[in-house]
Design a protein around this motif. Structure first.
Motif, mmCIF file in Angstrom:
data_model
loop_
_atom_site.group_PDB
_atom_site.id
_atom_site.type_symbol
_atom_site.label_atom_id
_atom_site.label_comp_id
_atom_site.label_asym_id
_atom_site.label_seq_id
_atom_site.Cartn_x
_atom_site.Cartn_y
_atom_site.Cartn_z
ATOM 1 N N LEU A 87 1.694 139.844 69.995
ATOM 2 C CA LEU A 87 2.799 139.952 70.732
ATOM 3 C C LEU A 87 3.581 141.270 70.793
ATOM 4 C CD1 LEU A 87 4.694 136.600 69.682
ATOM 5 C CD2 LEU A 87 3.649 136.909 71.967
ATOM 6 N N ILE A 88 3.628 141.903 69.712
ATOM 7 C CA ILE A 88 4.199 143.296 69.516
ATOM 8 C C ILE A 88 3.372 144.316 70.440
ATOM 9 C CG2 ILE A 88 4.470 145.262 67.887
ATOM 10 C CD1 ILE A 88 4.966 142.929 65.819
ATOM 11 N N LYS A 89 1.957 144.300 70.202
ATOM 12 C CA LYS A 89 1.147 145.020 71.251
ATOM 13 C C LYS A 89 1.326 145.049 72.500
ATOM 14 C CE LYS A 89 -3.720 146.878 71.302
ATOM 15 N NZ LYS A 89 -4.904 146.931 70.867
ATOM 16 N N ARG A 90 1.366 143.767 72.747
ATOM 17 C CA ARG A 90 1.560 143.587 74.386
ATOM 18 C C ARG A 90 3.169 143.447 75.077
ATOM 19 N NH1 ARG A 90 -1.920 138.380 76.214
ATOM 20 N NH2 ARG A 90 -0.826 139.143 78.269
ATOM 21 N N GLY A 91 4.024 143.974 73.938
ATOM 22 C CA GLY A 91 5.369 143.969 74.543
ATOM 23 C C GLY A 91 5.809 142.471 75.175
ATOM 24 N N GLU A 92 5.399 141.502 74.615
ATOM 25 C CA GLU A 92 5.848 140.468 75.445
ATOM 26 C C GLU A 92 7.398 139.891 75.193
ATOM 27 O OE1 GLU A 92 4.053 138.803 77.440
ATOM 28 O OE2 GLU A 92 2.095 139.229 76.994
ATOM 29 N N ARG A 93 7.850 139.546 76.061
ATOM 30 C CA ARG A 93 9.444 139.016 75.952
ATOM 31 C C ARG A 93 9.360 137.709 75.425
ATOM 32 N NH1 ARG A 93 13.445 142.405 77.630
ATOM 33 N NH2 ARG A 93 14.563 141.152 78.890
ATOM 34 N N VAL A 94 10.374 137.641 74.362
ATOM 35 C CA VAL A 94 10.632 136.506 73.278
ATOM 36 C C VAL A 94 11.774 135.867 73.552
ATOM 37 C CG1 VAL A 94 10.088 135.668 71.050
ATOM 38 C CG2 VAL A 94 8.613 137.455 71.923
ATOM 39 N N SER A 95 12.017 134.639 73.598
ATOM 40 C CA SER A 95 13.316 133.869 73.730
ATOM 41 C C SER A 95 13.687 133.614 72.154
ATOM 42 C CB SER A 95 13.181 132.604 74.429
ATOM 43 O OG SER A 95 13.113 133.126 75.736
ATOM 44 N N VAL A 96 15.045 133.858 71.801
ATOM 45 C CA VAL A 96 15.438 133.623 70.562
ATOM 46 C C VAL A 96 16.647 132.638 70.995
ATOM 47 C CG1 VAL A 96 16.492 134.314 68.432
ATOM 48 C CG2 VAL A 96 15.103 135.684 69.754
ATOM 49 N N ILE A 97 16.443 131.273 70.077
ATOM 50 C CA ILE A 97 17.285 130.149 70.307
ATOM 51 C C ILE A 97 17.964 129.713 69.165
ATOM 52 C CG2 ILE A 97 17.607 127.950 71.290
ATOM 53 C CD1 ILE A 97 14.780 128.601 72.614
ATOM 54 N N PHE A 98 19.386 129.703 69.191
ATOM 55 C CA PHE A 98 19.905 129.256 67.863
ATOM 56 C C PHE A 98 21.118 128.322 68.240
ATOM 57 C CE2 PHE A 98 21.492 133.288 69.258
ATOM 58 C CZ PHE A 98 22.583 133.573 69.014
ATOM 59 N N GLN A 99 21.858 128.020 67.199
ATOM 60 C CA GLN A 99 23.060 126.959 67.431
ATOM 61 C C GLN A 99 22.614 125.853 68.157
ATOM 62 O OE1 GLN A 99 26.440 129.115 68.744
ATOM 63 N NE2 GLN A 99 26.937 130.139 66.733
ATOM 64 N N GLU A 100 21.696 125.090 67.885
ATOM 65 C CA GLU A 100 21.103 124.041 68.370
ATOM 66 C C GLU A 100 20.808 123.928 69.891
ATOM 67 O OE1 GLU A 100 23.765 120.882 67.005
ATOM 68 O OE2 GLU A 100 22.993 120.911 64.978
ATOM 69 N N GLY A 101 20.438 125.230 70.234
ATOM 70 C CA GLY A 101 20.094 125.474 71.646
ATOM 71 C C GLY A 101 21.367 125.998 72.727
ATOM 72 N N ARG A 102 22.616 126.251 71.866
ATOM 73 C CA ARG A 102 23.643 126.693 72.684
ATOM 74 C C ARG A 102 23.760 128.057 73.100
ATOM 75 N NH1 ARG A 102 26.044 122.964 68.930
ATOM 76 N NH2 ARG A 102 26.825 124.757 67.555
ATOM 77 N N GLN A 103 23.106 128.845 72.258
ATOM 78 C CA GLN A 103 22.918 130.305 72.392
ATOM 79 C C GLN A 103 21.590 130.782 72.604
ATOM 80 O OE1 GLN A 103 25.423 132.245 72.855
ATOM 81 N NE2 GLN A 103 27.043 131.900 71.092
ATOM 82 N N THR A 104 21.305 131.733 73.016
ATOM 83 C CA THR A 104 19.957 132.415 73.443
ATOM 84 C C THR A 104 20.066 133.716 73.776
ATOM 85 O OG1 THR A 104 17.599 131.925 74.382
ATOM 86 C CG2 THR A 104 19.679 131.390 75.878
ATOM 87 N N PHE A 105 18.808 134.559 73.680
ATOM 88 C CA PHE A 105 18.880 135.678 74.249
ATOM 89 C C PHE A 105 17.339 136.381 74.277
ATOM 90 C CE2 PHE A 105 19.384 136.606 69.625
ATOM 91 C CZ PHE A 105 18.674 137.775 69.512
ATOM 92 N N LEU A 106 16.957 137.070 75.149
ATOM 93 C CA LEU A 106 15.715 137.915 75.253
ATOM 94 C C LEU A 106 15.607 138.767 74.596
ATOM 95 C CD1 LEU A 106 15.032 137.340 79.050
ATOM 96 C CD2 LEU A 106 13.769 135.899 77.203
#
Length: 243
Positions: free
Chosen positions: A28-47
């Motif tokens: 994932l690091i080598k390809r620079g793929e975008r990753v979603s980070v999800i927290f607070q039981e799905g109420r908050q997220t960022f790429l």
């Protein structure tokens, strides 16, 4: 998570070997793929994008978010979920509380390296083409002696064979005790069902035979072996393309 997968299937597709997990993270690091980070039981997220992984420090580093408010909310969360979709394969893992750290003098976020990672794909969606030089072989027992054929592709659902040797098989014929040699990845002992046999013409005008086969009652251990083999082949292909 798609509800078409059983708990048993999800467990089979979960990586727990630390080396395999680190390998997937580095990909994932080598390809620079975008990753979603999800927290607070799905109420908050960022790429974000993953930046580095340190086994020595037990840290996975990733880019800080663009919103300070979201970053602060993430740092207060006890747990988060990371999700990436790569070539139709869903990679997902949970992480414990994160922290803000410095990486090469830059502000970044970090979490402990996950101890488990889900690597989930639709069973027959992705076919992995295989190299024709130094091919992977399938041995098929026949009445007049075993036949060996080079694999053209492989998936969780079955294999394809492409050869200049005439193939005398019947549609829906079942072939038991077949042995597929995946070399470093191991051997597969499988039952194949013939789905089709076609005669095609190569670019040089010579006849070729193409045969598609379905796995019959593939064991869970064999499914995992195939998934890991395909992941390795794709990683090697991307490395060659990058060079």
């Amino acid at each position: 998570m798609e509800n078409t997968y059983s708990d048993e299937e999800i467990e089979r597709c979960t990586l727990r070997n630390p080396r395999e997990i680190v390998f997937q993270l580095k990909t994932l690091i080598k390809r620079g793929e975008r990753v979603s980070v999800i927290f607070q039981e799905g109420r908050q997220t960022f790429l974000t994008v993953l930046l580095d992984v340190s086994e020595k420090n037990n840290r996975l580093y990733f880019d800080i978010g663009g919103s300070n408010e979201i970053n602060q909310a993430f740092l207060k969360a006890e747990q988060s979920t990371f999700v990436a979709i790569v070539d139709g394969i869903r990679l997902q893992f949970s992480a414990k509380a994160g922290q803000e750290v410095k990486l090469n003098g830059e502000r970044t976020l970090a979490v402990p390296i996950p101890t488990a990672m889900l690597r989930l794909q639709r069973r027959d969606m992705f076919r992995c083409p295989l190299p024709s030089t130094k091919p992977y072989m399938c041995r098929i027992p026949r009445e007049n002696g075993d036949e060996s054929h080079a694999l053209h592709d492989i998936s969780i659902g079955g294999i394809g064979i492409l050869t200049s040797q005439e193939l005398r098989y019947e549609q829906l014929e079942k072939l038991e005790n077949c042995r597929i040699d995946l070399r470093e990845s191991g051997f597969l002992n499988v039952t194949l069902e013939i789905r089709y046999v076609t005669n095609i013409e190569s670019r040089t005008g010579k006849p070729l035979w193409h045969m598609g086969c379905r796995f019959v009652d593939l064991t869970p251990a064999s499914e995992v072996l195939i998934q890991r083999f395909m992941a390795r082949i794709e990683a090697e292909r991307r490395a060659l393309s990058a060079d």
